[in-house]
Design a protein around this motif. Structure first.
Motif, mmCIF file in Angstrom:
data_model
loop_
_atom_site.group_PDB
_atom_site.id
_atom_site.type_symbol
_atom_site.label_atom_id
_atom_site.label_comp_id
_atom_site.label_asym_id
_atom_site.label_seq_id
_atom_site.Cartn_x
_atom_site.Cartn_y
_atom_site.Cartn_z
ATOM 1 N N THR A 108 0.813 -1.220 0.000
ATOM 2 C CA THR A 108 0.000 0.000 0.000
ATOM 3 C C THR A 108 0.844 1.267 0.000
ATOM 4 O O THR A 108 0.336 2.346 -0.296
ATOM 5 C CB THR A 108 -0.929 0.006 1.224
ATOM 6 N N HIS A 109 2.147 1.155 0.333
ATOM 7 C CA HIS A 109 3.020 2.332 0.351
ATOM 8 C C HIS A 109 3.717 2.545 -0.993
ATOM 9 O O HIS A 109 4.494 3.500 -1.125
ATOM 10 C CB HIS A 109 4.086 2.190 1.447
ATOM 11 N N LEU A 110 3.460 1.700 -1.960
ATOM 12 C CA LEU A 110 4.192 1.736 -3.221
ATOM 13 C C LEU A 110 3.946 3.043 -3.965
ATOM 14 O O LEU A 110 2.801 3.472 -4.139
ATOM 15 C CB LEU A 110 3.772 0.544 -4.096
ATOM 16 N N ARG A 111 5.050 3.662 -4.427
ATOM 17 C CA ARG A 111 4.962 4.913 -5.175
ATOM 18 C C ARG A 111 5.496 4.768 -6.601
ATOM 19 O O ARG A 111 5.009 5.454 -7.504
ATOM 20 C CB ARG A 111 5.743 6.017 -4.451
ATOM 21 N N SER A 112 6.482 3.921 -6.818
ATOM 22 C CA SER A 112 7.000 3.697 -8.168
ATOM 23 C C SER A 112 7.177 2.205 -8.397
ATOM 24 O O SER A 112 7.638 1.478 -7.515
ATOM 25 C CB SER A 112 8.330 4.430 -8.371
ATOM 26 N N LEU A 113 6.803 1.763 -9.598
ATOM 27 C CA LEU A 113 6.814 0.338 -9.926
ATOM 28 C C LEU A 113 7.224 0.148 -11.373
ATOM 29 O O LEU A 113 6.716 0.825 -12.276
ATOM 30 C CB LEU A 113 5.422 -0.274 -9.691
ATOM 31 N N ALA A 114 8.171 -0.750 -11.606
ATOM 32 C CA ALA A 114 8.594 -1.129 -12.953
ATOM 33 C C ALA A 114 8.335 -2.616 -13.129
ATOM 34 O O ALA A 114 8.860 -3.437 -12.367
ATOM 35 C CB ALA A 114 10.067 -0.811 -13.170
ATOM 36 N N LEU A 115 7.511 -2.970 -14.119
ATOM 37 C CA LEU A 115 7.081 -4.349 -14.321
ATOM 38 C C LEU A 115 7.385 -4.820 -15.742
ATOM 39 O O LEU A 115 7.321 -4.015 -16.682
ATOM 40 C CB LEU A 115 5.575 -4.482 -14.080
ATOM 41 N N PRO A 116 7.675 -6.103 -15.916
ATOM 42 C CA PRO A 116 7.727 -6.650 -17.273
ATOM 43 C C PRO A 116 6.318 -6.769 -17.822
ATOM 44 O O PRO A 116 5.363 -7.057 -17.084
ATOM 45 C CB PRO A 116 8.379 -8.018 -17.070
ATOM 46 N N LEU A 171 4.990 4.572 -13.062
ATOM 47 C CA LEU A 171 4.722 3.220 -13.529
ATOM 48 C C LEU A 171 5.434 3.001 -14.856
ATOM 49 O O LEU A 171 5.333 3.831 -15.771
ATOM 50 C CB LEU A 171 3.219 2.984 -13.698
ATOM 51 N N GLU A 172 6.152 1.883 -14.961
ATOM 52 C CA GLU A 172 6.860 1.536 -16.182
ATOM 53 C C GLU A 172 6.496 0.109 -16.587
ATOM 54 O O GLU A 172 6.623 -0.816 -15.788
ATOM 55 C CB GLU A 172 8.370 1.646 -15.983
ATOM 56 N N LEU A 173 6.045 -0.047 -17.814
ATOM 57 C CA LEU A 173 5.724 -1.354 -18.385
ATOM 58 C C LEU A 173 6.548 -1.504 -19.652
ATOM 59 O O LEU A 173 6.365 -0.761 -20.613
ATOM 60 C CB LEU A 173 4.233 -1.460 -18.704
ATOM 61 N N ARG A 175 4.174 9.937 -13.849
ATOM 62 C CA ARG A 175 5.151 9.492 -14.844
ATOM 63 C C ARG A 175 4.770 8.108 -15.346
ATOM 64 O O ARG A 175 4.620 7.184 -14.544
ATOM 65 C CB ARG A 175 6.563 9.482 -14.243
ATOM 66 N N LEU A 176 4.626 7.971 -16.645
ATOM 67 C CA LEU A 176 4.209 6.708 -17.249
ATOM 68 C C LEU A 176 5.139 6.366 -18.399
ATOM 69 O O LEU A 176 5.411 7.200 -19.272
ATOM 70 C CB LEU A 176 2.769 6.800 -17.758
ATOM 71 N N THR A 177 5.614 5.120 -18.407
ATOM 72 C CA THR A 177 6.478 4.613 -19.468
ATOM 73 C C THR A 177 5.865 3.342 -20.040
ATOM 74 O O THR A 177 5.550 2.408 -19.294
ATOM 75 C CB THR A 177 7.885 4.310 -18.931
ATOM 76 N N LEU A 178 5.687 3.315 -21.345
ATOM 77 C CA LEU A 178 5.209 2.133 -22.060
ATOM 78 C C LEU A 178 6.176 1.881 -23.205
ATOM 79 O O LEU A 178 6.339 2.738 -24.084
ATOM 80 C CB LEU A 178 3.791 2.355 -22.599
ATOM 81 N N ALA A 179 6.807 0.717 -23.214
ATOM 82 C CA ALA A 179 7.817 0.440 -24.234
ATOM 83 C C ALA A 179 7.774 -1.026 -24.626
ATOM 84 O O ALA A 179 7.644 -1.908 -23.772
ATOM 85 C CB ALA A 179 9.214 0.808 -23.726
#
Length: 704
Positions: free
Chosen positions: A398-406, A473-475, A523-527
């Motif tokens: 619940t404290h998550l602020r930034s996440l990078a996922l495959p 968030l980065e995907l 901030r959003l990253t989609l690649a």
């Protein structure tokens, strides 16, 4: 009823309002309105800690006026990235006698000017600056050397092989180094570290508590780093609690003392942050480094061999208090063999759902998590259950602020069509009997599809519902390779040369539309997401995330045609708060319609377009720059001729440089042979605009 003006508000309310006014406007404009505002604008609470890093309209003249008014008040001053200010403007900082913290990274500063500054700032405790070619420590005065001996914090960006001022800083507690030295000069002459041999002293770090080193690619940078670390082979400071070293590339230089350093870090039981290259650690040294400690920041990018030991230490009591962990990076830890015939990775290479669930329960206060370049393939079978899905586990943070996922972690599965693309082609004798597939996609319509497939897993909605405060968030698809990597080539070396993970093709517009439930997304990253065709999810997301400030899109959908162009234009029209945009697509048409839609982003400050076969409209580009008054970085690496690119670049600089002192315009053919030299000569602080997407999460791992 009498009207109430702003002057009738209390001083406390006015001070709260004035904190949001840029400093130059505050002192040069607002302070001239009336006597009351003049007094409030010079209040100590507004002038004690000053940052001019992003005030791109500051000219040399205005900077001097501001510094003159700050002289008796400011204690902390940051001019980081003010590359457009002349070196003579730096001399006026010497008037600020009360300074204790000074950041001049990216500024024009010679060794003589540095000596003059240090001789005048007797209270300085923290310094950040660049060691540029031509720097000579012998030119520092005795007063400057005496001040350096009392510094407790130092940040050096090395643009040439040198120790800089580190040998003079005997009382350092925090040291941060950025190595950005090219292996070859612009004239084609190789660079070596023999320049350092003439210096009489080397750093000792007797009282060092925090050490950080970040390297750009190149053998010179790695060789220079080992010279800085030579003292650690003999003596490790007793108070050392932070040790972060980031070396890009597939073969980081080996440091024999790495394992012994890790073991010594564990013996003090005060370790807070640790990041070492993969060849510097083994399982035993990692176990001893973590034993009995309560780290807050851990990064093990590409350290596949340490995967088992890391989880064992976190889950089986090797770490004293795992709840203290705030940042964790496991990027690129996959290492199992890849099946060329099926396109599916072995189960031993995936993130284990049960292990990740236990990790989340133990490290419940995580704020930054990087799982990039790993794999997670959900089987969707009843025996797994919803709680076992990776997204369901992460929803507990619940404290998550930034996440990078495959990307494959959100996929609903690997279709037979995707798998068949990796199998052997049918016999050429049967090709003539097969009906040719229809090329292209149906026309774009703003009518959205269902948020998620009906038969899909509920993993993504669970994740978004459990982590509503996500800001970054980065995907990224596992096979994504940027066409223009710079300071962070980790993605390039970790990406598999055989191509995209087949499961990533299952991430489509519905998944992106589901992000609309993140109101705080900035901030959003989609690649590397080939499953995004029409881009309708981008439109839906932009409608519900009005405060989006940074958007990075790369290689979405088909690489041969850009089918989501209409949706992209609608998305840009909705992103009125956007400040940074990085768009990378092989066939990008930056025409009049594109720039007209982009003009709706009135607050846009930085723009980077990367398109190997892309085209641009010079007239539309110039009109866009004229309309977007906040734009200070315009980098376009497209197709076209060198003459056309240079003509547009000169026209933009000639027309807008006078009113925008910080304007940086680089327009260059992506395939031109001189492109690496052009990138290298760009202002250092602007190189981040063309780096890979992983850098934002990676930077969050630094505790200071």
């Amino acid at each position: 009823m009498a009207s109430v003006g702003i002057s009738d508000l209390s001083d406390e309310i006015l001070l709260c309002i004035l904190r949001y006014v840029p400093l130059c406007d505050l002192l040069l404009n607002v302070a001239r309105v009336c006597r009351k505002l003049y007094t409030l604008c010079h209040d100590k609470s507004l002038l004690t800690h000053v940052c001019l890093s992003k005030e791109y309209t500051v000219s040399d003249l205005s900077a001097r006026h501001v510094v003159r008014q700050l002289a008796n008040h400011v204690q902390s001053l940051s001019l980081r990235g003010c590359y457009w200010l002349s070196g003579s403007s730096m001399e006026h900082v010497a008037r600020c006698r009360t300074l204790t913290h000074l950041n001049l990274t990216g500024c024009r500063l010679s060794s003589l000017r540095l000596s003059h500054l240090l001789s005048s700032l007797s209270l300085l405790n923290s310094l950040a600056f660049d060691v540029a070619p031509g720097f000579n420590s012998a030119q520092l005065s005795s007063e400057a050397v005496d001040l350096l001996s009392r510094l407790s914090e130092l940040r050096q960006t090395l643009l040439t092989p040198s120790y800089g001022v580190v040998p003079f800083c005997a009382q350092l507690r925090r040291l941060a180094l950025q190595f950005d030295i090219p292996d070859v000069t612009r004239e084609g002459i190789g660079v070596c570290c023999q320049l350092m041999m003439g210096q009489s002293s080397v750093p000792h770090y007797q009282q060092l508590e925090e050490f950080s080193a970040r390297l750009a690619p190149g053998e010179v940078n790695q060789t220079l780093l080992l010279l800085y670390l030579a003292v650690f082979s003999v003596h490790v400071p007793e108070c050392l609690r932070v040790f972060l070293v980031s070396i890009p590339g597939p073969n980081p230089v080996h440091w024999p003392a790495g394992t012994s350093l890790a073991q010594r870090l564990g013996s003090h039981s005060n370790l807070e942050a640790l990041q070492l290259p993969r060849c510097w650690l083994d399982s035993l040294s990692l176990e001893r480094a973590l034993q009995g400690n309560s780290p807050k920041h851990l990064s093990f990018s590409r350290c596949a061999a340490l995967w088992t030991q890391l989880f064992y230490s976190l889950l089986e009591g090797g770490v004293k208090d795992a709840e203290q962990l705030i940042s964790l990076s496991l990027s690129g830890t996959s290492h199992a063999p890849y099946s060329e015939s099926s396109g599916i990775r072995g189960s031993e290479d995936h993130l284990d759902a049960g292990t990740m669930s236990r990790l989340v329960r133990v490290c419940s206060k995580l704020k930054h998590l990087n799982l990039m370049h790993t794999h997670y393939h959900h089987d969707n079978t009843p025996e797994l259950g919803g709680e076992m899905h990776l997204c369901a586990s992460l929803s507990k943070l619940t404290h998550l602020r930034s996440l990078a996922l495959p990307a494959c972690a959100l996929s609903e599965g690997c279709s037979t069509r995707d798998i068949s693309t990796n199998t052997a082609p049918p016999s050429s004798l049967l090709l003539g009997l097969k009906k040719a597939p229809r090329v292209g996609f149906r026309n774009y319509t703003p009518i959205l599809e269902p948020t998620l497939p009906r038969d899909g897993t509920l993993g993504l909605p669970q994740l978004l519902a459990g982590c509503p405060f996500l800001e970054t968030l980065e995907l990224t698809g596992h096979g994504f390779i940027s066409a223009l990597p710079r300071l962070e080539p980790c993605t390039r070396v970790c990406a598999e040369p055989r191509g995209m993970c087949a499961w990533a093709r299952g991430v489509g517009d519905g998944h992106i539309a589901a992000l609309e439930v993140l109101p705080r997304l900035r901030r959003l990253t989609l690649a590397g997401l080939p499953g995004i065709h029409k881009g309708t999810g981008l439109v839906q997301m932009a409608k519900r995330c009005p405060d989006l400030q940074d958007l990075s899109l790369a290689n979405l959908g088909s690489l041969k045609t850009m089918n989501y162009s209409p949706a992209l234009l609608d998305t840009l029209r909705l992103c009125t708060q956007l400040q940074e945009l990085r768009l990378e697509q092989p066939y990008l048409n930056a025409n009049a319609s594109f720039f007209e839609a982009l003009s709706c982003c009135s607050r846009l400050q930085r723009l980077c377009l990367v398109s190997r076969c892309g085209t641009f409209d010079p007239v539309a580009t110039e009109i866009f720059v004229e309309r977007c008054h906040s734009l200070v970085v315009c980098h376009m690496f497209m197709g076209g001729t060198l003459v056309a690119c240079r003509t547009l670049q000169k026209a933009l600089l000639a027309r807008f440089s006078a009113e925008r002192p910080a304007l940086s315009v680089v327009i260059y053919p992506l395939q031109h042979e001189d492109l690496p030299l052009v990138i290298r000569d760009m202002p250092l602080t602007l190189l981040d605009e063309i780096t890979l997407f992983q850098s934002r999460v990676a930077q969050s791992l630094s505790p200071w």
